[in-house]
Design an enzyme around this catalytic site. Structure first.
Site, PDB file in Angstrom:
ATOM      1  N   TYR A   1     -26.542  -9.914  15.352  1.00 71.36           N
ATOM      2  CA  TYR A   1     -26.480  -9.290  16.681  1.00 71.36           C
ATOM      3  C   TYR A   1     -27.868  -8.817  17.123  1.00 71.36           C
ATOM      4  O   TYR A   1     -28.005  -7.801  17.795  1.00 71.36           O
ATOM      5  CB  TYR A   1     -25.497  -8.112  16.665  1.00 71.36           C
ATOM      6  CG  TYR A   1     -24.061  -8.488  16.321  1.00 71.36           C
ATOM      7  CD1 TYR A   1     -23.634  -9.807  16.356  1.00 71.36           C
ATOM      8  CD2 TYR A   1     -23.128  -7.526  15.974  1.00 71.36           C
ATOM      9  CE1 TYR A   1     -22.329 -10.160  16.038  1.00 71.36           C
ATOM     10  CE2 TYR A   1     -21.816  -7.856  15.655  1.00 71.36           C
ATOM     11  CZ  TYR A   1     -21.429  -9.186  15.684  1.00 71.36           C
ATOM     12  OH  TYR A   1     -20.130  -9.526  15.372  1.00 71.36           O
TER      13      TYR A   1
ATOM     14  N   LYS B   1     -24.343 -13.327   1.667  1.00 66.16           N
ATOM     15  CA  LYS B   1     -24.120 -14.761   1.454  1.00 66.16           C
ATOM     16  C   LYS B   1     -25.459 -15.341   0.972  1.00 66.16           C
ATOM     17  O   LYS B   1     -26.010 -16.296   1.538  1.00 66.16           O
ATOM     18  CB  LYS B   1     -23.639 -15.393   2.779  1.00 66.16           C
ATOM     19  CG  LYS B   1     -23.143 -16.812   2.680  1.00 66.16           C
ATOM     20  CD  LYS B   1     -21.825 -16.970   1.956  1.00 66.16           C
ATOM     21  CE  LYS B   1     -21.451 -18.427   1.854  1.00 66.16           C
ATOM     22  NZ  LYS B   1     -20.336 -18.668   0.907  1.00 66.16           N
TER      23      LYS B   1
ATOM     24  N   ASP C   1     -17.408 -14.401   1.480  1.00 65.30           N
ATOM     25  CA  ASP C   1     -16.121 -15.125   1.486  1.00 65.30           C
ATOM     26  C   ASP C   1     -15.230 -14.649   0.333  1.00 65.30           C
ATOM     27  O   ASP C   1     -14.032 -14.404   0.521  1.00 65.30           O
ATOM     28  CB  ASP C   1     -16.332 -16.651   1.464  1.00 65.30           C
ATOM     29  CG  ASP C   1     -17.438 -17.092   0.513  1.00 65.30           C
ATOM     30  OD1 ASP C   1     -18.139 -16.224  -0.040  1.00 65.30           O
ATOM     31  OD2 ASP C   1     -17.605 -18.311   0.315  1.00 65.30           O
TER      32      ASP C   1
ATOM     33  N   ASP D   1     -18.597  -6.465  10.661  1.00 62.79           N
ATOM     34  CA  ASP D   1     -17.689  -6.513  11.801  1.00 62.79           C
ATOM     35  C   ASP D   1     -16.384  -7.221  11.404  1.00 62.79           C
ATOM     36  O   ASP D   1     -15.279  -6.730  11.644  1.00 62.79           O
ATOM     37  CB  ASP D   1     -18.403  -7.285  12.936  1.00 62.79           C
ATOM     38  CG  ASP D   1     -17.758  -7.076  14.286  1.00 62.79           C
ATOM     39  OD1 ASP D   1     -16.807  -6.280  14.372  1.00 62.79           O
ATOM     40  OD2 ASP D   1     -18.197  -7.714  15.259  1.00 62.79           O
TER      41      ASP D   1
ATOM     42  N   ASP E   1     -12.351  -5.645  10.506  1.00 63.69           N
ATOM     43  CA  ASP E   1     -11.086  -5.987  11.177  1.00 63.69           C
ATOM     44  C   ASP E   1     -10.032  -6.374  10.136  1.00 63.69           C
ATOM     45  O   ASP E   1      -8.852  -6.051  10.278  1.00 63.69           O
ATOM     46  CB  ASP E   1     -11.281  -7.119  12.192  1.00 63.69           C
ATOM     47  CG  ASP E   1     -11.523  -6.583  13.604  1.00 63.69           C
ATOM     48  OD1 ASP E   1     -12.083  -5.472  13.722  1.00 63.69           O
ATOM     49  OD2 ASP E   1     -11.145  -7.252  14.591  1.00 63.69           O
TER      50      ASP E   1
END
Ligand code: ATP
Length: 327
Positions: free
Chosen positions: A123, A168, A199, A223, A227
């Protein structure tokens, strides 16, 4: 304390007033500075937030934020992202502890906090859109990684002293950089740490959530994982967050403006009310924060809940019940 109040759009206009009525029940010496920012302002003036708004916000100690709808304009930049940058709110703290009596889709026993880097990563805002190709630059800096790792270590120190660094790094060079800075900070602070690929983390968080305490990660991964964690604690309507910098702080539910239920008076105000609780903790009002937590658990136990939790009560019914218990 001076607090900028930004209900924003959609259910932000419903849940924030409810949360404010709970805050008012304590009669604390808090000066509120209401600001109309968001989609309606964009429709009238062409901008969702002005420089004057930002100047006013900077005169406050912190911000209580509802939600802002994404404006349908390709040049629009998210108000929340702008505020995070303007106020340098680099740490997004998202606690995930199941509330008693809420039905969960997975194991019950967990209590972890996601510490998400909030100002850079995917972002960064450095983007290019061309005819046949588009670029987003994922920026990870030493300063940005070190300060978020320091915040996470500080939090870990107050909890189980266990840090999980999510990245990652097997694919992204910027993530091996982030990982290396974080491990250095953890070692310096004497915090035990482990690493997870994002992951694998998305998978394991559901299977073994009790293993985790403080999770530190980059912007986009934080982010998405939060969720997922919101679903694990029973829904977006229950999850508060704090955006913390060295000078300012902004408290907000992690959900968005939920246009599908906006205007119906059925949005769950608990995420916004728990965001007020986080603000009170930040300001040192621990007793009031605890009484909010107790009252929230009690109303859920009493079945006074909105439709997302299987109830038939309205946003205002829930906050009124919480206020009654507090009083
Ligand atoms: P935005 O474009 O502002 O991000 P969105 O609908 O894409 O909005 P959310 O607002 O986070 O994203 O909503 C995702 C889903 O969760 C929607 O179905 C919404 O109704 C539901 N939801 C979010 N917040 C609440 C809440 N406080 N109470 C009940 N349901 C909620």
């Amino acid at each position: 304390m001076k607090v900028a109040i930004i209900p924003g759009d959609g259910i932000g206009k419903e849940v924030l007033p409810s949360a404010l009525s709970v805050l008012d029940a304590f009669g604390l010496d808090i000066e509120k500075v209401p600001l109309k920012i968001g989609y309606d302002k964009w429709k009238k003036t062409g901008s969702a937030i002005t420089d004057d708004d930002i100047a006013l916000i900077k005169q406050c100690d912190c911000v209580l934020f509802g939600a802002i709808t994404t404006v349908p304009d390709p040049n629009y930049r998210s108000v929340l992202m702008l505020l995070r940058k303007e106020l340098d709110l680099y740490a997004n703290i998202r606690p995930f502890t199941p509330l008693e009596k809420v039905k969960l889709p997975c194991a019950r026993k967990f209590d972890f906090v996601i510490v998400r880097e909030n100002t850079e990563g995917m972002y960064s805002g450095v983007e290019e859109l061309h005819e046949d190709v588009a670029y987003t630059t994922r920026i990870i800096t030493r300063k940005g990684s070190a300060r978020i790792a320091e915040k996470a270590c500080k939090l870990a120190n107050m909890r189980k002293k266990e840090l999980t660094i999510v990245h990652k790094a097997n694919v992204l060079k910027s993530d091996s950089f982030f990982r290396d800075v974080c491990t250095g900070v953890a070692k310096k602070n004497g915090i035990a740490y482990n690493e997870m690929l994002v992951d694998a983390m998305a998978y394991d968080m559901i299977l073994h959530p009790g293993k985790y305490d403080v999770i530190v990660t980059t912007n986009l991964f934080g982010d998405i994982l939060s969720d997922e964690a919101a679903a694990m604690v029973g829904g977006l309507g229950l999850c508060p967050s704090a955006n913390i910098g060295d000078k300012y702080a902004l408290f907000e539910p992690i959900h968005g403006s939920a246009p599908d239920i906006a205007g119906k008076g059925i949005a769950n105000p608990i995420a916004a009310i728990l965001s007020v609780k986080m603000m009170l903790e930040y300001a040192g009002h621990t007793r009031e924060a605890i009484s909010i937590f107790i009252a929230v658990n009690k109303v859920i136990d009493m079945g006074i809940v909105t439709p997302d939790l299987g109830g038939t009560y309205s946003t205002i019914d829930v906050s009124n019940a919480i206020i009654k218990l507090i009083r």
